[in-house]
Design a protein around this motif. Structure first.
Motif, PDB file in Angstrom:
ATOM      1  N   PRO A  92       5.841   4.227   2.398  1.00 47.05           N
ATOM      2  CA  PRO A  92       5.656   5.672   2.561  1.00 47.05           C
ATOM      3  C   PRO A  92       6.557   6.512   1.659  1.00 47.05           C
ATOM      4  O   PRO A  92       6.296   7.699   1.468  1.00 47.05           O
ATOM      5  N   TRP A  97      -5.232   7.040  -7.193  1.00 51.88           N
ATOM      6  CA  TRP A  97      -4.889   7.587  -5.886  1.00 51.88           C
ATOM      7  C   TRP A  97      -6.209   7.868  -5.182  1.00 51.88           C
ATOM      8  O   TRP A  97      -7.002   8.683  -5.625  1.00 51.88           O
ATOM      9  N   ARG A 138       1.537   5.036   0.078  1.00 54.33           N
ATOM     10  CA  ARG A 138       0.771   6.129   0.675  1.00 54.33           C
ATOM     11  C   ARG A 138       1.542   7.426   0.588  1.00 54.33           C
ATOM     12  O   ARG A 138       2.744   7.466   0.828  1.00 54.33           O
ATOM     13  N   ARG A 139       0.787   8.490   0.262  1.00 52.34           N
ATOM     14  CA  ARG A 139       1.377   9.824   0.190  1.00 52.34           C
ATOM     15  C   ARG A 139       0.264  10.865   0.320  1.00 52.34           C
ATOM     16  O   ARG A 139      -0.771  10.766  -0.326  1.00 52.34           O
ATOM     17  N   ARG A 143      -3.371   9.856   0.776  1.00 54.33           N
ATOM     18  CA  ARG A 143      -3.964   9.038  -0.285  1.00 54.33           C
ATOM     19  C   ARG A 143      -3.187   7.724  -0.413  1.00 54.33           C
ATOM     20  O   ARG A 143      -2.004   7.664  -0.108  1.00 54.33           O
ATOM     21  N   THR A 144      -3.885   6.701  -0.892  1.00 53.42           N
ATOM     22  CA  THR A 144      -3.302   5.381  -1.098  1.00 53.42           C
ATOM     23  C   THR A 144      -3.446   5.010  -2.568  1.00 53.42           C
ATOM     24  O   THR A 144      -4.521   5.194  -3.156  1.00 53.42           O
ATOM     25  N   ASP A 159      -7.395   8.220   1.773  1.00 57.66           N
ATOM     26  CA  ASP A 159      -7.347   7.128   2.737  1.00 57.66           C
ATOM     27  C   ASP A 159      -8.721   6.803   3.316  1.00 57.66           C
ATOM     28  O   ASP A 159      -9.071   5.637   3.485  1.00 57.66           O
ATOM     29  N   ARG A 184      -2.307   1.095  10.047  1.00 56.66           N
ATOM     30  CA  ARG A 184      -2.029   2.374  10.709  1.00 56.66           C
ATOM     31  C   ARG A 184      -1.393   2.184  12.087  1.00 56.66           C
ATOM     32  O   ARG A 184      -0.913   3.134  12.678  1.00 56.66           O
ATOM     33  N   TYR A 223       0.862  -1.176   0.000  1.00 56.08           N
ATOM     34  CA  TYR A 223       0.000   0.000   0.000  1.00 56.08           C
ATOM     35  C   TYR A 223       0.897   1.225   0.000  1.00 56.08           C
ATOM     36  O   TYR A 223       1.497   1.561   1.024  1.00 56.08           O
ATOM     37  N   VAL A 281       3.509  -1.364   3.963  1.00 52.42           N
ATOM     38  CA  VAL A 281       3.152   0.021   3.669  1.00 52.42           C
ATOM     39  C   VAL A 281       4.414   0.658   3.096  1.00 52.42           C
ATOM     40  O   VAL A 281       5.511   0.461   3.627  1.00 52.42           O
ATOM     41  N   GLY A 295      -4.073  -3.396  -3.248  1.00 57.58           N
ATOM     42  CA  GLY A 295      -2.772  -2.764  -3.260  1.00 57.58           C
ATOM     43  C   GLY A 295      -1.968  -3.378  -4.397  1.00 57.58           C
ATOM     44  O   GLY A 295      -2.473  -4.224  -5.141  1.00 57.58           O
TER      45      GLY A 295
END
Length: 173
Positions: free
Chosen positions: A91, A107, A12-13, A16-17, A110, A130, A10, A89, A36
């Motif tokens: 990042p 995108w 994430r930025r 948003r995923t 989340d 999370r 996944y 995840v 994902g």
């Protein structure tokens, strides 16, 4: 009955995923669902090498940092094989996303990911990503229908800090 090893990432930025809508191949077992990024190990690959290769193949992006969050066992997931999936995840990554033969990339905020057409069990484990804990879980499906799950959570130093189990009525529908 066989065994498959896989990764699931996944990216994430900015809240948003990156999700892959599996609409690229007619014969795709996941067709119509969002996932994902990820896929099966190649011989001799580590989980990290598989993750990096699959993310690059499916999106054109390069993994710069990945965090292993858990391992999920899917007994007879496709009716033939047990799947063992390393869940990450991501990042930090670089490059520009490009189209994938697996499907279209999106995108997604989340907070909206759980509203997508996902595998029902995904709605159970996505919130776990999370947390600071590591999880080991088993998700059971029968003919593509979610049946149940059980999970063990590990904290710092590898100590068990919790357990959870449930089924579709407990949030996985």
């Amino acid at each position: 009955m066989g065994l498959k090893l896989a990764t699931l990432a996944y990216l994430r930025r900015d809240g948003r995923t990156l999700m892959l809508h599996r609409d690229g191949r007619e014969e795709d077992y996941h067709r119509g669902r969002y996932n994902g990024l990820g896929g099966k190990f190649e011989p001799g690959e580590s989980p990290e090498a598989c993750l990096a290769r699959e993310v690059r193949e499916e999106s054109g992006l390069v993994v710069e940092e990945a965090r292993l969050k858990g391992v999920i066992t899917f007994p007879l997931f496709d009716g033939a094989d047990d799947w063992y999936t390393f869940v990450f995840v991501v990042p930090r990554f670089s490059g520009s996303a490009r189209p994938s033969v697996e499907g279209s990339l999106h995108w997604v905020p989340d907070g909206d990911v759980a509203d997508l057409p996902l595998w029902p069990g995904d709605r159970v484990f996505l919130p776990w990503l999370r947390h600071e804990t590591f999880f080991s879980a088993t998700f059971r499906y029968l003919d593509g229908v979610f049946q149940s799950y059980e999970a063990v959570f590990y904290g710092a130093g590898g100590a068990v800090v919790g357990e959870e189990r449930g089924g579709p009525a407990s949030g996985g529908s």
